[in-house]
Design a protein around this motif. Structure first.
Motif, PDB file in Angstrom:
ATOM      1  N   GLU A   1       0.852  -1.189   0.000  1.00 36.84           N
ATOM      2  CA  GLU A   1       0.000   0.000   0.000  1.00 36.84           C
ATOM      3  C   GLU A   1       0.888   1.239   0.000  1.00 36.84           C
ATOM      4  O   GLU A   1       1.701   1.423   0.914  1.00 36.84           O
TER       5      GLU A   1
ATOM      6  N   HIS B   1       0.203   4.357   0.430  1.00 37.19           N
ATOM      7  CA  HIS B   1      -0.217   5.452   1.297  1.00 37.19           C
ATOM      8  C   HIS B   1       0.072   5.121   2.754  1.00 37.19           C
ATOM      9  O   HIS B   1      -0.302   4.061   3.243  1.00 37.19           O
TER      10      HIS B   1
ATOM     11  N   THR C   1      -3.228  10.464   3.887  1.00 38.49           N
ATOM     12  CA  THR C   1      -4.088  11.174   2.944  1.00 38.49           C
ATOM     13  C   THR C   1      -4.960  12.194   3.661  1.00 38.49           C
ATOM     14  O   THR C   1      -5.124  13.327   3.204  1.00 38.49           O
TER      15      THR C   1
ATOM     16  N   GLN D   1     -15.343   5.188 -10.596  1.00 39.39           N
ATOM     17  CA  GLN D   1     -14.455   4.292  -9.855  1.00 39.39           C
ATOM     18  C   GLN D   1     -15.250   3.318  -8.988  1.00 39.39           C
ATOM     19  O   GLN D   1     -14.943   2.127  -8.919  1.00 39.39           O
TER      20      GLN D   1
ATOM     21  N   THR E   1     -13.961  -0.107  -2.370  1.00 40.78           N
ATOM     22  CA  THR E   1     -12.653  -0.559  -1.922  1.00 40.78           C
ATOM     23  C   THR E   1     -12.082   0.415  -0.897  1.00 40.78           C
ATOM     24  O   THR E   1     -12.634   1.497  -0.666  1.00 40.78           O
ATOM     25  N   ARG E   2     -10.974   0.031  -0.272  1.00 44.66           N
ATOM     26  CA  ARG E   2     -10.354   0.920   0.702  1.00 44.66           C
ATOM     27  C   ARG E   2      -9.944   2.241   0.057  1.00 44.66           C
ATOM     28  O   ARG E   2     -10.089   3.313   0.651  1.00 44.66           O
ATOM     29  N   GLU E   3      -9.443   2.165  -1.174  1.00 45.16           N
ATOM     30  CA  GLU E   3      -9.019   3.387  -1.868  1.00 45.16           C
ATOM     31  C   GLU E   3     -10.216   4.293  -2.144  1.00 45.16           C
ATOM     32  O   GLU E   3     -10.140   5.504  -1.952  1.00 45.16           O
ATOM     33  N   ASN E   4     -11.330   3.703  -2.627  1.00 45.39           N
ATOM     34  CA  ASN E   4     -12.506   4.523  -2.910  1.00 45.39           C
ATOM     35  C   ASN E   4     -13.125   5.086  -1.637  1.00 45.39           C
ATOM     36  O   ASN E   4     -13.676   6.193  -1.649  1.00 45.39           O
TER      37      ASN E   4
ATOM     38  N   ARG F   1     -11.429   6.014   0.941  1.00 43.44           N
ATOM     39  CA  ARG F   1     -10.566   7.142   1.280  1.00 43.44           C
ATOM     40  C   ARG F   1     -10.886   8.349   0.399  1.00 43.44           C
ATOM     41  O   ARG F   1     -10.938   9.485   0.880  1.00 43.44           O
ATOM     42  N   ARG F   2     -11.125   8.111  -0.881  1.00 48.09           N
ATOM     43  CA  ARG F   2     -11.456   9.208  -1.788  1.00 48.09           C
ATOM     44  C   ARG F   2     -12.804   9.827  -1.433  1.00 48.09           C
ATOM     45  O   ARG F   2     -12.978  11.049  -1.519  1.00 48.09           O
TER      46      ARG F   2
END
Length: 209
Positions: free
Chosen positions: A23, A25, A30, A168, A175-178, A180-181
């Protein structure tokens, strides 16, 4: 070929799979970085508010805020942005429940409210320019267009970000990334809501007095 294999298996050689799986990040990095960005945006808007405070009564002998500003129209615009903030909150609640469909639906509703806000703002700008109160007409209107226009530009960027995030989420899910976004966009959107309340109070309400 033998040299390549030797290098690939040499001690200390870079492991490509390791870097692809890791990962990139740092945990909470962030959020911290985005808070720093929002603080820099606060400085920009503080400078614009200060400029309007200094120039907001300099209409160069033309019509003032009481004649130019339509509070009923601005109230509608304010309601649109406030409702968009509420629907974004519902999207975050749906995200917490793991509901992709609910998150997407509420984000689309948020985007529609945001687009409505921009539409009303563009109509107001067109009307002001049509009656001769464009940004070149006086120092007050230059400061007005700079402040309100900068906020509108931020809303535009927020809508572009929202559309990209919808794509996305539709492709990859929550997902974890989405997630966070979504969290960063939520902070950005609510920040714009707070700034607009300042614009409504400081520019429009005081402007008509």
């Amino acid at each position: 070929m033998s040299n390549h294999n030797t290098l690939a298996g040499a001690p200390g050689a870079l492991n490509r799979d390791y870097f692809l799986k890791e990962e990139p990040h740092v945990e909470n990095g962030t959020a911290l970085g985005f808070w720093l960005y929002l603080m820099s945006d606060c400085l920009i808007f503080a400078a614009l508010f200060a400029t309007y405070g200094a120039l907001g009564r300099n209409y160069a002998g033309g019509a003032g805020g009481a004649e130019l500003f339509d509070l009923s129209l601005v109230a509608i615009n304010t309601a649109l942005l406030l409702f968009s903030s509420i629907t974004f909150g519902f999207a975050m609640l749906a995200k917490q429940k793991g509901s992709v469909k609910g998150t997407v639906v509420w984000l689309i509703i948020t985007g529609l409210f945001g687009a409505g806000f921009l539409g009303v703002e563009l109509y107001e700008f067109h009307h002001l320019i049509h009656v001769g109160a464009g940004p070149q007409s006086s120092a007050a209107m230059s400061a007005f267009f700079a402040l309100v226009g900068t906020h509108g530009l931020h809303v535009t960027f927020g809508l572009v970000w929202l559309v990209v995030l919808l794509l996305q989420i539709g492709k990859h899910g929550l997902t974890r990334e989405n997630n966070r976004r979504l969290m960063c966009l939520s902070m950005f959107w609510h920040f714009l809501d707070v700034v607009w309340i300042g614009v409504f109070s400081f520019v429009y309400l005081i402007g008509v007095l």
